[in-house]
Design an enzyme around this catalytic site. Structure first.
Site, PDB file in Angstrom:
ATOM      1  N   GLY A  46      43.679  36.553  38.732  1.00 43.41           N
ATOM      2  CA  GLY A  46      44.117  35.294  38.518  1.00 43.41           C
ATOM      3  C   GLY A  46      44.131  34.318  39.857  1.00 43.41           C
ATOM      4  O   GLY A  46      44.611  34.666  40.970  1.00 43.41           O
ATOM      5  N   LEU A  73      50.751  37.866  41.452  1.00 39.52           N
ATOM      6  CA  LEU A  73      49.610  36.868  41.422  1.00 39.52           C
ATOM      7  C   LEU A  73      49.070  36.872  42.924  1.00 39.52           C
ATOM      8  O   LEU A  73      48.506  35.549  43.035  1.00 39.52           O
ATOM      9  CB  LEU A  73      49.997  35.560  40.640  1.00 39.52           C
ATOM     10  CG  LEU A  73      50.246  35.782  39.432  1.00 39.52           C
ATOM     11  CD1 LEU A  73      51.030  34.599  38.754  1.00 39.52           C
ATOM     12  CD2 LEU A  73      49.162  36.306  38.518  1.00 39.52           C
ATOM     13  N   CYS A 130      53.140  32.418  33.832  1.00 38.10           N
ATOM     14  CA  CYS A 130      53.953  32.351  35.150  1.00 38.10           C
ATOM     15  C   CYS A 130      55.230  31.219  34.824  1.00 38.10           C
ATOM     16  O   CYS A 130      54.997  30.484  34.071  1.00 38.10           O
ATOM     17  CB  CYS A 130      52.987  31.809  35.959  1.00 38.10           C
ATOM     18  SG  CYS A 130      51.495  31.199  35.795  1.00 38.10           S
ATOM     19  N   LYS A 165      45.436  32.994  27.431  1.00 39.80           N
ATOM     20  CA  LYS A 165      45.921  34.513  27.497  1.00 39.80           C
ATOM     21  C   LYS A 165      47.472  34.339  27.150  1.00 39.80           C
ATOM     22  O   LYS A 165      48.528  33.650  28.041  1.00 39.80           O
ATOM     23  CB  LYS A 165      45.900  35.014  28.769  1.00 39.80           C
ATOM     24  CG  LYS A 165      46.217  36.418  28.891  1.00 39.80           C
ATOM     25  CD  LYS A 165      45.661  37.172  30.389  1.00 39.80           C
ATOM     26  CE  LYS A 165      45.994  38.739  30.323  1.00 39.80           C
ATOM     27  NZ  LYS A 165      45.297  39.344  31.416  1.00 39.80           N
ATOM     28  N   ILE A 191      47.148  41.109  24.835  1.00 34.38           N
ATOM     29  CA  ILE A 191      48.383  40.357  25.409  1.00 34.38           C
ATOM     30  C   ILE A 191      48.272  40.664  27.087  1.00 34.38           C
ATOM     31  O   ILE A 191      47.811  41.622  27.395  1.00 34.38           O
ATOM     32  CB  ILE A 191      49.590  41.337  24.999  1.00 34.38           C
ATOM     33  CG1 ILE A 191      49.430  42.814  25.221  1.00 34.38           C
ATOM     34  CG2 ILE A 191      49.682  40.832  23.331  1.00 34.38           C
ATOM     35  CD1 ILE A 191      50.862  43.331  24.496  1.00 34.38           C
ATOM     36  N   THR A 193      50.973  41.632  30.254  1.00 36.46           N
ATOM     37  CA  THR A 193      51.943  42.632  30.214  1.00 36.46           C
ATOM     38  C   THR A 193      53.434  42.335  29.537  1.00 36.46           C
ATOM     39  O   THR A 193      53.892  41.300  29.517  1.00 36.46           O
ATOM     40  CB  THR A 193      52.119  42.967  31.719  1.00 36.46           C
ATOM     41  OG1 THR A 193      52.688  41.941  32.425  1.00 36.46           O
ATOM     42  CG2 THR A 193      50.955  43.508  32.202  1.00 36.46           C
ATOM     43  N   GLY A 217      48.997  49.592  30.174  1.00 41.19           N
ATOM     44  CA  GLY A 217      48.786  51.067  30.113  1.00 41.19           C
ATOM     45  C   GLY A 217      48.767  51.610  28.730  1.00 41.19           C
ATOM     46  O   GLY A 217      49.279  50.668  27.885  1.00 41.19           O
ATOM     47  N   GLY A 244      46.303  48.409  27.061  1.00 44.94           N
ATOM     48  CA  GLY A 244      46.180  49.791  27.063  1.00 44.94           C
ATOM     49  C   GLY A 244      45.053  50.643  26.618  1.00 44.94           C
ATOM     50  O   GLY A 244      44.999  51.644  26.197  1.00 44.94           O
ATOM     51  N   GLY A 265      42.057  46.944  31.252  1.00 44.56           N
ATOM     52  CA  GLY A 265      43.031  46.650  32.446  1.00 44.56           C
ATOM     53  C   GLY A 265      43.190  48.022  33.228  1.00 44.56           C
ATOM     54  O   GLY A 265      42.392  48.370  34.028  1.00 44.56           O
TER      55      GLY A 265
END
Lengths: 303, 271
Positions: A46, A73, A130, A165, A191, A193, A217, A244, A265
């Protein structure tokens, strides 16, 4: 020969496997481990208008089948990315998708504007998780009205395909998805986190310096699959599934509930070649199951 | 995938493992580390564990590790012939200096990266230059692999917090005592690895005594190769290119222990 290609927002991807922002650096870090040309797309770390040094450590903690992070970030900033990283990334025959964020509407517009003028970026992915510094630090992504306004303003500032996102830290992902679509998003990714927390019971201190962090995860996968299914049923624009994924079967789960592509990810940390192995796994699955085009599986869920 | 050659318990809770990895070993330097998968086929625990390279051989590498949690428990149960997933080498490693007196200070398993360093340096030291070693631990059983040092002709100074062997106290006190006897400004180069508190005390000593000091920082890591940005170390900011975010403090920036380190000049770190 199995056809793994998918089309999203007018772009053709050789396969639906992308790498998720924040887990793949600026791409180049992975070239010793895999052929970047094999990826569907690289979504870079990002970017913000100014460089950001990130949060104090500890920044990560391992959790059951996952991890929490509060990196904050940290990034080189949009100018350094365009000058130092992008020219090297351009040499690869892979779509580069620039993830970006801002702390105000203006920062979003300005950063997106800079990125959209650069050569070698296929699309933008907007992080709306954010905090809005001007409006009491509440995350942009929490309020559907704010999402629509923010996406609308960025939409006007850029010509490139715009992916929004979505944050899972909302009670209603369908409203968030519809607001982003209304605002003019070309696609959604979901998604990001899930906010979590972990505490050391002996010292009684949170394990992250910033107290809470984002959970990722395999632990979050069922939540992510559910949210992608909800988002995909709420909008007409494509949804890219994240959450995940560590195997081809995990990727297929997202595609079957409606994702047109997926992002890998945390798995990149466990095995730097994970994304390429997942592409191979998709091909094997399709061959065994006699699926000619992987896109035939998109939205094939039987409910 | 790599293969375990041996996996021996040297003393209760401390293990010495040999891993066949000729390609990785061919690239490795003293002070670098590897990332070892402890997954056991499942995802809990999930992350790789960073392990300092103890010895570099033609056939692979050796590591020294302490059983501290579920990850190290899983690998402690593995044996010769078992597959193990190792990637690396990562990090910058120690600079090898033949032309100076070198004092190595290690706490517990922090000793690991110095075996290879001593192996490569001990025969090449310039005339009159020496390697001296100080090892610290809570108690004597926490000083594994001491026997392996004998082959390099090094007799380390030992400090234990409970007085069960050597100097009764902290290894940093032992180092300071040894310094005051013999050294002025033209002192030795300090290389250290161990618990954070030990390294901080040593960094402070180095500043007070005008000594050069390099420390290997041990941090939790998710990736090991500079992308997760989880293992950062606060360092003194030299340029103003990073945004002043206020809360995290002016004058500080962050470097990754995995790619910028794990070896840092002690003066660079904001302790």
């Amino acid at each position: 020969m199995v056809d793994l290609s998918v089309e999203i927002a007018g772009l053709r991807f050789r396969n639906p496997v992308w790498t998720a922002s924040g887990t793949f650096g600026y791409g180049l870090e992975f070239s010793p481990y895999l052929d970047l040309n094999q990826l569907g797309a690289i979504v870079v770390k990002g970017l913000s208008l100014k460089p950001s040094k990130g949060n104090p450590p500890p920044r990560t903690v391992e959790t059951p089948a996952g991890m929490l992070n509060s990196i904050g970030l940290q990034n080189v900033g949009v100018d350094a990315f365009l000058k130092e990283k992008l020219p090297q990334l351009r040499k690869f025959d892979t779509h580069v998708i620039a993830n970006f964020y801002g702390n105000s509407f203006e920062e979003y517009e300005e950063t997106a504007g800079k990125l959209s003028q650069a050569e070698g970026i296929s699309a933008l992915e907007m992080n709306i998780s954010c905090p809005n510094v001007k409006e009491g630090n509440l995350p942009f992504g929490r309020d559907p009205k704010v999402i629509e306004e923010l996406v609308g303003r960025v939409r006007k500032a850029v010509k490139l395909p715009l992916i929004v996102k979505l944050s899972p830290n909302t009670s209603d992902i369908k409203s968030a998805a519809r607001s982003a679509e209304q605002g003019g998003a070309d696609a959604l990714s979901a998604i990001n986190t899930l906010i979590g927390m972990s505490v050391d019971v002996r010292t009684k201190k949170p394990r992250l310096a910033k107290i809470t962090g984002g959970l990722s995860g395999p632990a979050i996968r069922p939540v992510a699959v559910r949210m992608v299914w909800e988002a995909a049923s709420a909008v007409k624009i494509p949804v890219i599934g994240i959450g995940g994924i560590v195997s081809a079967e995990d990727a297929l789960e997202f595609m079957i509930v409606g994702a047109k592509a997926v992002q890998i990810g945390t798995a990149n940390f466990l095995d730097p070649a994970a994304s390429v192995k997942i592409i191979e796994g998709l091909r094997d699955f399709c061959e065994k199951e006699q699926v000619e085009r992987v896109r035939d599986l998109i939205g094939a869920v039987r409910v | 995938m790599n293969t375990i050659i041996f996996n021996k318990e040297l003393s209760p809770g401390y293990f010495h493992m040999g891993i066949s990895a000729p390609e990785l070993a061919g690239k490795a330097k003293p002070g670098q580390f590897v990332m070892i998968s402890v997954r056991d086929g499942r995802y809990d625990p999930i992350l790789r564990r960073p392990m300092g390279i103890m010895f570099i051989e033609k056939w692979g590498i050796e590591i020294l590790y302490q059983l501290v949690g579920r990850g190290t428990y899983i690998i402690s149960r593995m044996g010769p012939g078992d597959p193990i997933d190792v990637i690396g080498p990562f990090g910058n490693g120690f600079q090898l200096r033949h032309d100076r007196d070198i004092w190595i200070i290690a706490g517990g398993c922090g000793l690991a990266p110095f075996f290879e360093l001593v192996k490569q340096l001990s025969h090449k030291m310039e005339k009159g230059k020496k390697i001296t070693m100080f090892l610290g631990a809570r108690t004597y059983p926490d000083l594994p692999a001491l026997g392996l040092l004998e082959r390099f002709g090094i007799k380390p100074g030992i400090a234990t917090e409970d007085g069960s062997a050597g100097f009764h106290g902290l290894v940093t006190e032992l180092v300071e005592n040894s310094l005051s006897e013999s050294h002025g400004k033209d002192g030795p180069l300090l290389l250290a690895s161990g618990p954070f508190g030990m390294l901080r005390a040593l960094a402070d000593l180095a500043v007070r005594r005008g000594l050069e000091c390099f420390v290997s920082i041990d941090r939790r890591m998710a990736c090991g190769f500079g992308v997760c940005l989880g293992c950062v170390v606060p360092v003194k900011q030299v340029s103003e290119d990073a945004q002043e975010s206020g809360e995290s403090g002016a004058g500080i920036s962050y470097k990754c222990a995995c790619t910028d380190g794990p070896v840092f000049n002690a003066r660079e770190i904001v302790w």
